[in-house]
Write a protein that holds these residues in place. Structure first.
Motif, PDB file in Angstrom:
ATOM      1  N   LYS A 127       0.825  -1.200   0.000  1.00 22.66           N
ATOM      2  CA  LYS A 127       0.000   0.000   0.000  1.00 22.66           C
ATOM      3  C   LYS A 127       0.866   1.261   0.000  1.00 22.66           C
ATOM      4  N   TRP A 128       2.166   1.080  -0.019  1.00 20.65           N
ATOM      5  CA  TRP A 128       3.089   2.198  -0.074  1.00 20.65           C
ATOM      6  C   TRP A 128       3.377   2.567  -1.522  1.00 20.65           C
ATOM      7  N   GLY A 129       3.596   3.834  -1.760  1.00 16.38           N
ATOM      8  CA  GLY A 129       4.003   4.316  -3.071  1.00 16.38           C
ATOM      9  C   GLY A 129       5.143   5.305  -2.923  1.00 16.38           C
ATOM     10  N   LEU A 130       6.102   5.229  -3.793  1.00 11.26           N
ATOM     11  CA  LEU A 130       7.197   6.181  -3.836  1.00 11.26           C
ATOM     12  C   LEU A 130       7.164   6.800  -5.228  1.00 11.26           C
ATOM     13  N   TRP A 131       6.638   8.021  -5.306  1.00 12.19           N
ATOM     14  CA  TRP A 131       6.380   8.689  -6.581  1.00 12.19           C
ATOM     15  C   TRP A 131       7.449   9.731  -6.862  1.00 12.19           C
ATOM     16  N   PHE A 132       7.998   9.691  -8.083  1.00 13.34           N
ATOM     17  CA  PHE A 132       8.882  10.736  -8.578  1.00 13.34           C
ATOM     18  C   PHE A 132       8.038  11.646  -9.459  1.00 13.34           C
ATOM     19  N   ASN A 133       8.034  12.938  -9.171  1.00 13.42           N
ATOM     20  CA  ASN A 133       7.219  13.915  -9.907  1.00 13.42           C
ATOM     21  C   ASN A 133       8.118  14.900 -10.649  1.00 13.42           C
ATOM     22  N   ALA A 134       7.734  15.216 -11.875  1.00 10.96           N
ATOM     23  CA  ALA A 134       8.433  16.249 -12.649  1.00 10.96           C
ATOM     24  C   ALA A 134       7.409  16.919 -13.558  1.00 10.96           C
ATOM     25  N   GLY A 135       7.557  18.218 -13.741  1.00  8.72           N
ATOM     26  CA  GLY A 135       6.579  18.912 -14.571  1.00  8.72           C
ATOM     27  C   GLY A 135       7.053  20.272 -15.028  1.00  8.72           C
ATOM     28  N   VAL A 136       6.105  21.030 -15.531  1.00 16.09           N
ATOM     29  CA  VAL A 136       6.366  22.388 -15.990  1.00 16.09           C
ATOM     30  C   VAL A 136       5.176  23.249 -15.563  1.00 16.09           C
ATOM     31  N   GLY A 137       5.444  24.498 -15.241  1.00 13.42           N
ATOM     32  CA  GLY A 137       4.361  25.353 -14.784  1.00 13.42           C
ATOM     33  C   GLY A 137       4.627  26.815 -15.074  1.00 13.42           C
TER      34      GLY A 137
ATOM     35  N   ARG B 105       6.304  37.455 -14.040  1.00 13.31           N
ATOM     36  CA  ARG B 105       5.938  36.165 -14.617  1.00 13.31           C
ATOM     37  C   ARG B 105       7.197  35.313 -14.741  1.00 13.31           C
ATOM     38  N   VAL B 106       7.034  34.000 -14.536  1.00 16.08           N
ATOM     39  CA  VAL B 106       8.179  33.102 -14.642  1.00 16.08           C
ATOM     40  C   VAL B 106       7.696  31.674 -14.911  1.00 16.08           C
ATOM     41  N   TRP B 107       8.468  30.937 -15.715  1.00 19.86           N
ATOM     42  CA  TRP B 107       8.223  29.506 -15.885  1.00 19.86           C
ATOM     43  C   TRP B 107       8.842  28.789 -14.707  1.00 19.86           C
ATOM     44  N   ASP B 108       8.199  27.728 -14.238  1.00 21.77           N
ATOM     45  CA  ASP B 108       8.801  26.930 -13.180  1.00 21.77           C
ATOM     46  C   ASP B 108       8.801  25.457 -13.572  1.00 21.77           C
ATOM     47  N   PHE B 109       9.703  24.715 -12.970  1.00 20.41           N
ATOM     48  CA  PHE B 109       9.870  23.299 -13.268  1.00 20.41           C
ATOM     49  C   PHE B 109       9.858  22.524 -11.956  1.00 20.41           C
ATOM     50  N   PRO B 110       8.658  22.145 -11.483  1.00 16.98           N
ATOM     51  CA  PRO B 110       8.582  21.442 -10.201  1.00 16.98           C
ATOM     52  C   PRO B 110       9.102  20.011 -10.317  1.00 16.98           C
ATOM     53  N   ILE B 111       9.938  19.628  -9.371  1.00 19.02           N
ATOM     54  CA  ILE B 111      10.485  18.275  -9.277  1.00 19.02           C
ATOM     55  C   ILE B 111      10.364  17.859  -7.822  1.00 19.02           C
ATOM     56  N   GLY B 112       9.927  16.629  -7.576  1.00 18.28           N
ATOM     57  CA  GLY B 112       9.796  16.193  -6.198  1.00 18.28           C
ATOM     58  C   GLY B 112       9.645  14.689  -6.068  1.00 18.28           C
ATOM     59  N   ILE B 113       9.666  14.249  -4.830  1.00 16.35           N
ATOM     60  CA  ILE B 113       9.441  12.850  -4.493  1.00 16.35           C
ATOM     61  C   ILE B 113       8.359  12.824  -3.422  1.00 16.35           C
ATOM     62  N   LEU B 114       7.396  11.933  -3.591  1.00 18.94           N
ATOM     63  CA  LEU B 114       6.288  11.810  -2.661  1.00 18.94           C
ATOM     64  C   LEU B 114       6.234  10.385  -2.132  1.00 18.94           C
ATOM     65  N   LEU B 115       6.235  10.227  -0.821  1.00 12.15           N
ATOM     66  CA  LEU B 115       6.051   8.931  -0.191  1.00 12.15           C
ATOM     67  C   LEU B 115       4.615   8.888   0.307  1.00 12.15           C
ATOM     68  N   GLU B 116       3.837   7.889  -0.138  1.00 15.64           N
ATOM     69  CA  GLU B 116       2.438   7.826   0.247  1.00 15.64           C
ATOM     70  C   GLU B 116       2.071   6.451   0.782  1.00 15.64           C
ATOM     71  N   TYR B 117       1.031   6.441   1.600  1.00 15.95           N
ATOM     72  CA  TYR B 117       0.427   5.195   2.067  1.00 15.95           C
ATOM     73  C   TYR B 117      -1.056   5.278   1.721  1.00 15.95           C
ATOM     74  N   ILE B 118      -1.573   4.275   1.037  1.00 13.81           N
ATOM     75  CA  ILE B 118      -2.952   4.264   0.592  1.00 13.81           C
ATOM     76  C   ILE B 118      -3.801   3.491   1.608  1.00 13.81           C
ATOM     77  N   PHE B 119      -4.758   4.190   2.236  1.00 15.37           N
ATOM     78  CA  PHE B 119      -5.599   3.569   3.255  1.00 15.37           C
ATOM     79  C   PHE B 119      -6.713   2.725   2.653  1.00 15.37           C
ATOM     80  N   THR B 120      -7.198   3.108   1.470  1.00 16.60           N
ATOM     81  CA  THR B 120      -8.306   2.381   0.854  1.00 16.60           C
ATOM     82  C   THR B 120      -7.798   1.193   0.041  1.00 16.60           C
ATOM     83  N   LYS B 121      -8.714   0.400  -0.485  1.00 20.30           N
ATOM     84  CA  LYS B 121      -8.346  -0.803  -1.236  1.00 20.30           C
ATOM     85  C   LYS B 121      -7.579  -0.478  -2.490  1.00 20.30           C
TER      86      LYS B 121
END
Length: 183
Positions: free
Chosen positions: A121-131, A167-183
């Protein structure tokens, strides 16, 4: 380095789309939403005293949220909005600003990518994007127009500055550790 990162992320997205069996793709919820709020402490390092971690920071309430669509247990995409007010004050210098940001991002669940049969039920997500971010800021000093010395014997000409509709472009990068309580 950029080429290696692009190849790695491309591999994960292709692997996530093709490697999962059809039953597993049907057994998870595709949509998720987050609402976030908290206190930020922005320092800005205007004139940083030694041996003090956040000497000039002032608490401001930040908030935001995201909506995300999970394509497979490995790969998802989403959009986020954040409001970030900033403030730093060291007596003679006062900095304040308000920033808003809208981002598009892709996420890769590293646990499911490398262990496709995992039932964790654990997830280790790598996130990258543009904004895109827009902001207003005010830098005010009581010594504007005079020569000021910092703690390192460096001199600079002090000034006041206001930025409206920045005004500025941004490039979000992150890591998210999650635990899923539902099925």
């Amino acid at each position: 380095m950029k080429k290696i990162l692009v190849i790695f992320l491309s591999f994960l997205s292709i692997y996530g789309l093709n490697a999962q069996d059809q039953k597993e793709k049907k057994d998870f919820s595709h949509w998720s939403m987050t609402l976030e709020a908290g206190l930020n402490r922005f320092d800005g390092d205007v004139i940083q005293p030694y041996n003090d971690l956040t000497p000039n920071a002032m608490n401001k309430i930040s908030f935001g949220g995201s909506i995300e669509y999970t394509l497979t247990p490995v790969w998802s995409m989403g959009a986020a909005y954040y409001y970030l007010p900033l403030r730093a004050d060291i007596g003679k210098i006062d900095y304040s600003g308000k920033m808003q940001s809208v981002d598009y991002f892709n996420s890769f669940n590293l646990i499911k990518a490398f262990y496709k049969k995992s039932r964790s039920k654990w997830g280790l997500w790598f996130n990258a994007g543009v904004g895109y971010s827009w902001y207003n800021s005010l830098y005010y000093t009581a010594a504007a127009g005079t020569r000021v010395y910092d703690g390192h014997h460096n001199a600079y000409l002090d000034f006041n500055d206001t930025i409206k509709d920045g005004r500025v472009w941004d490039f979000p990068i992150g890591i998210l550790l999650e635990y899923i309580f539902t099925k």
